[in-house]
Every structure is written in structure tokens, then in C-alpha cells.
Enzyme design. Structure first.
Site, PDB file in Angstrom:
ATOM      1  N   LYS A 111       0.838  -1.206   0.000  1.00 32.35           N
ATOM      2  CA  LYS A 111       0.000   0.000   0.000  1.00 32.35           C
ATOM      3  C   LYS A 111       0.873   1.256   0.000  1.00 32.35           C
ATOM      4  O   LYS A 111       1.726   1.425   0.865  1.00 32.35           O
ATOM      5  CB  LYS A 111      -0.913   0.030   1.227  1.00 32.35           C
ATOM      6  N   LEU A 127      -4.233   0.063   7.426  1.00 35.52           N
ATOM      7  CA  LEU A 127      -3.044   0.895   7.513  1.00 35.52           C
ATOM      8  C   LEU A 127      -3.515   2.330   7.328  1.00 35.52           C
ATOM      9  O   LEU A 127      -4.332   2.604   6.439  1.00 35.52           O
ATOM     10  CB  LEU A 127      -2.016   0.534   6.434  1.00 35.52           C
ATOM     11  N   ASP A 128      -3.032   3.233   8.142  1.00 39.13           N
ATOM     12  CA  ASP A 128      -3.461   4.624   8.067  1.00 39.13           C
ATOM     13  C   ASP A 128      -3.227   5.210   6.677  1.00 39.13           C
ATOM     14  O   ASP A 128      -2.374   4.743   5.916  1.00 39.13           O
ATOM     15  CB  ASP A 128      -2.710   5.473   9.094  1.00 39.13           C
ATOM     16  N   TYR A 129      -3.945   6.265   6.382  1.00 42.39           N
ATOM     17  CA  TYR A 129      -3.845   6.980   5.105  1.00 42.39           C
ATOM     18  C   TYR A 129      -2.395   7.330   4.769  1.00 42.39           C
ATOM     19  O   TYR A 129      -1.955   7.163   3.628  1.00 42.39           O
ATOM     20  CB  TYR A 129      -4.700   8.253   5.193  1.00 42.39           C
ATOM     21  N   THR A 169       0.304   5.906   6.042  1.00 39.46           N
ATOM     22  CA  THR A 169       1.203   4.782   6.298  1.00 39.46           C
ATOM     23  C   THR A 169       1.261   3.882   5.082  1.00 39.46           C
ATOM     24  O   THR A 169       0.238   3.576   4.472  1.00 39.46           O
ATOM     25  CB  THR A 169       0.718   3.967   7.520  1.00 39.46           C
TER      26      THR A 169
END
Length: 245
Positions: free
Chosen positions: A71, A105-107, A109
Site C-alpha cells: 500500500k 493501515l493509516d492513510y 502509512t
């Protein structure tokens, strides 16, 4: 699914519609029918030939699929976003199955994210009791000491959560830029876990990447690229979760 009997909630979860826990609630709420009959008993078992409906919509029995995505930053770990931001499923544009991310997963990250249509598999990996290790590498502002990072093993409290890291390693420091690169191993994944944890120590995160999930790594993948998991990898991840149970 074969012609053998399987629990109804397991079949729903394996279809990718939702997790087993949520499937159980759908059954309890009377929203599931089997061969036209409303089912509210969790012990109910079904076969491949049974016709299952959820809120009147027939259940599509997809073959389970499993993907690993690198990602990139600036992408939402979701199948849709009400703010119109790019979501991870848009990256997997040529995949026909209705996959969803395993955890988040955070935006901001980047890193290893699994996607599947197998709700049972996803629930197994995400449940806190299975304690599958996830390895992150983070660049932080400041030069934390080993003694300070050692506090993470006991955990730091933030908004009622106890945020822990089971291992840490200072990979490098830059005194001129006042930054450090640290590797952290977690067995949990609370919301913004690493960022909140490092903030509490006084070393805010500049960049964050998840490099390892169980025995899976990003080797051979570039940001925005993905590949299917091999049957061996799927089996290894299942076994890893069950070993920690």
C-alpha cells in the site's frame, strides 16, 4: 465449500460478505434465510446446494482469494470512502472478486496489507488473541534512547488504550537532522498504534511503513503493486494464528 455440512455463519464469512462475528449477528437478527426459511439458530449447518439469502439478496459463493498489496501512502484501507479519496480496492482493479482489507493501515502509512474475500481468514488474523507479529519501520523526530524505547514493552497509555511494542531496534540516527529510524514489532494493531505510542514518548512519527506481517514480507513488491498469496503462505498464516491461540 464441499457437500459436507458447514456452519451457516462460517459459510457467510467465507463468501466475503462479512466477518463470522457479524454473520452470527445477522442470523440472530433474523436477516438470513436458507432455502426460503428464516434461520435464527447459530448452530445451523448447510451444504453447498442450500440457497442462502441475506436481507433478501442471494449469497454468491465465490472462491476464496488472498492478495498481498504494498500500500502506498495517500490511499485509504477500505473498499469505499465518503470523502472521495482513493481506496485500496481501486489498485486491484483487475480482480473480479469482492475483496476487502484485513485490518487497516493509516492513510499516511505505507506497507504490507492483505486483502481477501474470506471473512473467516480475515477474522483469524485480526483477532487480538492470536497475536500475529507485525513489523514496522518508522522515521521519528528526535533521538530516543534505548531506555525510553524500553518503556514500550510495558506499554504507554493513551485515551484508555495500553499501547505496546514487543520488540524495538534503533536502526540509525541523524544528529544533524535530529531524526531516528526505528524498527518496532507489535502483536496488536490499535488505531494509529505506532503514531500514538511514539507521540506519548515525545518522538512524533514522520514516516511509517509496515514491512512484515507474520512470515510475509514486501520482498519483490514496489509501492502500489500486489500479488496473490501462494496456498502455502495462506496455510502458514492460518497455522501461525492458531499456534498463538
Amino acid at each position: 465449500m464441499t457437500n459436507s455440512l458447514e456452519r451457516l455463519q462460517k459459510v457467510i464469512a467465507q463468501s466475503g460478505v462479512t466477518s463470522r462475528r457479524k454473520a452470527e449477528q445477522l442470523i440472530i437478527d433474523g436477516k438470513v434465510k436458507v432455502n426460503g426459511k428464516t434461520i435464527t439458530e447459530l448452530g445451523t449447518k448447510v451444504t453447498q446446494g442450500d440457497q442462502i439469502e441475506i436481507d433478501g439478496v442471494p449469497l454468491e459463493k465465490e472462491e476464496p482469494v488472498y492478495y498481498m498489496l504494498y500500500k502506498p501512502r495517500g490511499v485509504i484501507s477500505s473498499v469505499k470512502d465518503d470523502k472521495g479519496r482513493k481506496v485500496v480496492t481501486e489498485i486491484l482493479g483487475d480482480i473480479q472478486e469482492r475483496v476487502f482489507p484485513v485490518g487497516r493501515l493509516d492513510y499516511d502509512t505505507s506497507g504490507l496489507l492483505l486483502l481477501t474475500n474470506d471473512g473467516e481468514f480475515a477474522n483469524l488474523l485480526m483477532h487480538p488473541k492470536y497475536q500475529i507479529e507485525k513489523v514496522y519501520v518508522t522515521k521519528v523526530k528526535g533521538l530516543p534512547t534505548k531506555k525510553e524505547l524500553g518503556l514500550l514493552r510495558k506499554g504507554v497509555r493513551d485515551e484508555g488504550d495500553l499501547l505496546k511494542a514487543v520488540r524495538y531496534d534503533i536502526l540509525s540516527t541523524d544528529k544533524n537532522k535530529n531524526t531516528s529510524i526505528i524498527q518496532l514489532t507489535l502483536q496488536e494493531g490499535k488505531n494509529k498504534h505506532v503514531r500514538r505510542m511514539m507521540d506519548k514518548l515525545g518522538y512524533p512519527v514522520i514516516k511509517l511503513k509496515r514491512e512484515k506481517y507474520g512470515m510475509l514480507t514486501l520482498e519483490g513488491l514496489q509501492p502500489g503493486k500486489y500479488r496473490p498469496l501462494t496456498p502455502k503462505e495462506v496455510k502458514q498464516m492460518r497455522n501461525l494464528a492458531l499456534e498463538n491461540c
